[in-house]
Design a protein around this motif. Structure first.
Motif, mmCIF file in Angstrom:
data_model
loop_
_atom_site.group_PDB
_atom_site.id
_atom_site.type_symbol
_atom_site.label_atom_id
_atom_site.label_comp_id
_atom_site.label_asym_id
_atom_site.label_seq_id
_atom_site.Cartn_x
_atom_site.Cartn_y
_atom_site.Cartn_z
ATOM 1 N N GLN A 114 32.179 32.856 32.343
ATOM 2 C CA GLN A 114 33.295 34.853 32.187
ATOM 3 C C GLN A 114 33.610 33.885 33.945
ATOM 4 O O GLN A 114 33.288 33.461 34.793
ATOM 5 C CB GLN A 114 31.916 35.235 32.536
ATOM 6 C CG GLN A 114 31.893 36.896 32.937
ATOM 7 C CD GLN A 114 30.696 37.166 32.681
ATOM 8 O OE1 GLN A 114 29.932 37.600 31.321
ATOM 9 N NE2 GLN A 114 30.180 38.241 33.806
ATOM 10 N N LEU A 115 34.617 34.784 34.569
ATOM 11 C CA LEU A 115 35.176 35.246 34.770
ATOM 12 C C LEU A 115 35.500 36.565 35.557
ATOM 13 O O LEU A 115 36.108 37.267 34.737
ATOM 14 C CB LEU A 115 36.102 33.787 34.886
ATOM 15 C CG LEU A 115 36.281 32.401 34.836
ATOM 16 C CD1 LEU A 115 38.008 31.670 34.164
ATOM 17 C CD2 LEU A 115 35.654 31.708 35.716
ATOM 18 N N ARG A 116 35.894 36.524 37.354
ATOM 19 C CA ARG A 116 36.603 37.794 37.819
ATOM 20 C C ARG A 116 38.125 37.367 37.428
ATOM 21 O O ARG A 116 38.615 36.670 37.999
ATOM 22 C CB ARG A 116 35.990 38.105 38.342
ATOM 23 C CG ARG A 116 34.791 39.084 38.600
ATOM 24 C CD ARG A 116 33.781 38.942 39.425
ATOM 25 N NE ARG A 116 34.287 40.852 39.920
ATOM 26 C CZ ARG A 116 34.325 41.279 38.941
ATOM 27 N NH1 ARG A 116 33.326 41.566 38.226
ATOM 28 N NH2 ARG A 116 34.366 42.853 38.959
ATOM 29 N N GLY A 117 38.642 38.259 37.453
ATOM 30 C CA GLY A 117 40.026 38.662 38.053
ATOM 31 C C GLY A 117 41.004 39.693 37.806
ATOM 32 O O GLY A 117 40.308 40.212 37.645
ATOM 33 N N ALA A 132 42.493 33.089 38.725
ATOM 34 C CA ALA A 132 42.059 31.899 39.511
ATOM 35 C C ALA A 132 43.396 31.823 40.958
ATOM 36 O O ALA A 132 44.660 32.142 39.968
ATOM 37 C CB ALA A 132 42.223 29.960 39.204
ATOM 38 N N ASP A 133 44.182 30.729 42.316
ATOM 39 C CA ASP A 133 44.858 30.948 43.018
ATOM 40 C C ASP A 133 46.383 30.468 41.980
ATOM 41 O O ASP A 133 45.417 29.077 41.999
ATOM 42 C CB ASP A 133 45.125 30.863 43.957
ATOM 43 C CG ASP A 133 45.798 30.713 44.697
ATOM 44 O OD1 ASP A 133 46.526 31.319 44.525
ATOM 45 O OD2 ASP A 133 46.307 30.133 45.379
ATOM 46 N N LEU A 144 42.966 45.980 29.178
ATOM 47 C CA LEU A 144 41.145 45.727 30.073
ATOM 48 C C LEU A 144 41.346 47.024 31.288
ATOM 49 O O LEU A 144 40.946 47.240 31.113
ATOM 50 C CB LEU A 144 41.414 44.567 30.045
ATOM 51 C CG LEU A 144 41.264 43.325 29.087
ATOM 52 C CD1 LEU A 144 40.836 42.155 30.178
ATOM 53 C CD2 LEU A 144 39.622 43.614 28.655
ATOM 54 N N GLY A 145 42.710 47.354 31.040
ATOM 55 C CA GLY A 145 43.512 47.934 32.351
ATOM 56 C C GLY A 145 44.846 48.382 32.409
ATOM 57 O O GLY A 145 45.421 47.963 31.747
ATOM 58 N N GLN A 146 44.830 48.011 34.070
ATOM 59 C CA GLN A 146 45.698 48.503 34.842
ATOM 60 C C GLN A 146 46.694 47.243 35.526
ATOM 61 O O GLN A 146 45.725 46.853 35.489
ATOM 62 C CB GLN A 146 46.289 49.700 35.681
ATOM 63 C CG GLN A 146 46.300 50.819 33.922
ATOM 64 C CD GLN A 146 47.598 50.235 33.185
ATOM 65 O OE1 GLN A 146 48.249 50.640 32.691
ATOM 66 N NE2 GLN A 146 46.769 51.304 31.664
ATOM 67 N N ASP A 147 47.843 47.203 35.709
ATOM 68 C CA ASP A 147 47.974 45.898 36.934
ATOM 69 C C ASP A 147 47.009 46.694 38.297
ATOM 70 O O ASP A 147 47.288 48.010 38.647
ATOM 71 C CB ASP A 147 49.752 46.327 37.301
ATOM 72 C CG ASP A 147 50.671 45.906 36.115
ATOM 73 O OD1 ASP A 147 49.980 45.259 35.164
ATOM 74 O OD2 ASP A 147 51.488 45.676 36.716
ATOM 75 N N GLY A 148 46.557 45.589 38.451
ATOM 76 C CA GLY A 148 45.640 45.192 40.235
ATOM 77 C C GLY A 148 44.335 45.713 39.843
ATOM 78 O O GLY A 148 43.900 45.778 40.921
ATOM 79 N N ASP A 149 44.080 46.123 38.077
ATOM 80 C CA ASP A 149 42.762 45.675 38.061
ATOM 81 C C ASP A 149 41.709 44.585 38.119
ATOM 82 O O ASP A 149 42.365 43.855 38.001
ATOM 83 C CB ASP A 149 42.622 46.820 37.039
ATOM 84 C CG ASP A 149 42.837 48.641 36.641
ATOM 85 O OD1 ASP A 149 43.085 49.238 38.017
ATOM 86 O OD2 ASP A 149 43.204 48.878 35.625
ATOM 87 N N GLU A 150 40.482 45.124 39.385
ATOM 88 C CA GLU A 150 39.696 43.746 38.145
ATOM 89 C C GLU A 150 38.999 43.999 37.373
ATOM 90 O O GLU A 150 38.216 44.976 37.211
ATOM 91 C CB GLU A 150 38.770 43.642 39.915
ATOM 92 C CG GLU A 150 38.833 43.738 41.027
ATOM 93 C CD GLU A 150 40.062 42.139 41.487
ATOM 94 O OE1 GLU A 150 38.961 41.624 41.311
ATOM 95 O OE2 GLU A 150 39.651 41.887 42.010
ATOM 96 N N VAL A 151 38.992 42.792 36.737
ATOM 97 C CA VAL A 151 38.288 42.768 34.855
ATOM 98 C C VAL A 151 37.582 41.917 35.172
ATOM 99 O O VAL A 151 37.099 40.594 35.813
ATOM 100 C CB VAL A 151 39.047 42.909 34.320
ATOM 101 C CG1 VAL A 151 39.558 43.895 33.931
ATOM 102 C CG2 VAL A 151 40.570 41.679 34.120
#
Length: 171
Positions: A114-117, A132-133, A144-151
């Motif tokens: 599981q990762l955050r991005g 990741a960078d 999952l959401g829109q540009d810029g959202d953390e998921v």
């Protein structure tokens, strides 16, 4: 362009081998790539430089403008890819001189992890998530959401050869 009309340039380019380091100065940034005036070898009869870097060979990371990666007048060290006999230029890679962030990611991450991005792009078939960078993965719809959202996502596949990460959204 006829190599017989420019024997000095042809002879120089014909001696180069894959992976040869080549240094020079960024001479011009065009809409199709970057010209490099090489430290060694003759000048090009028509182009601003004998070396040429296509946009995909500039960086492992996504960029919107090549001037985010290089500037005219900047010194660069590149690797030789091939002799483009049509244009009589040395095709070069800047990214080959830099570590590939994807390989480091693939070494450190496992399927099922599981990762955050951050969502970087929404497309009709899913979303791209920077996990990741310099590493983005694709999560299929539903979005999952829109540009810029953390998921939060889970890695479902890592394809080293094609440099692709498959993800699924974590509800």
């Amino acid at each position: 362009m006829n190599p017989h009309e420019h024997p000095e340039l042809d002879a120089f380019l014909a001696t180069l081998r894959l992976g040869t380091p080549m240094s020079g100065t960024v001479a011009a940034i065009e809409r199709f790539g970057v010209f490099v005036r090489l430290d060694d070898g003759p000048d090009h009869p028509f182009f601003p430089g004998v070396g040429f870097i296509s946009f995909p060979e500039l960086s492992w990371r996504r960029f919107s403008d090549p001037s985010d990666v290089v500037q005219v007048g900047q010194r660069v060290t590149t690797e030789f890819l091939q002799y483009d006999t049509w244009n009589m230029e040395a095709r070069l890679s800047l990214r080959a001189t830099q570590p590939d962030p994807f390989q480091a990611f693939a070494d450190a991450v496992a399927v099922g992890q599981q990762l955050r991005g951050r969502i970087t792009k929404v497309v009709p078939f899913g979303v791209f998530v920077e996990v990741a960078d310099g590493v983005e993965g694709l999560a299929p719809l539903p979005a999952l959401g829109q540009d810029g959202d953390e998921v939060v996502v889970v890695v479902t596949d890592i394809d080293r050869e094609r440099r692709r990460v498959s993800l699924i959204g974590r509800g």
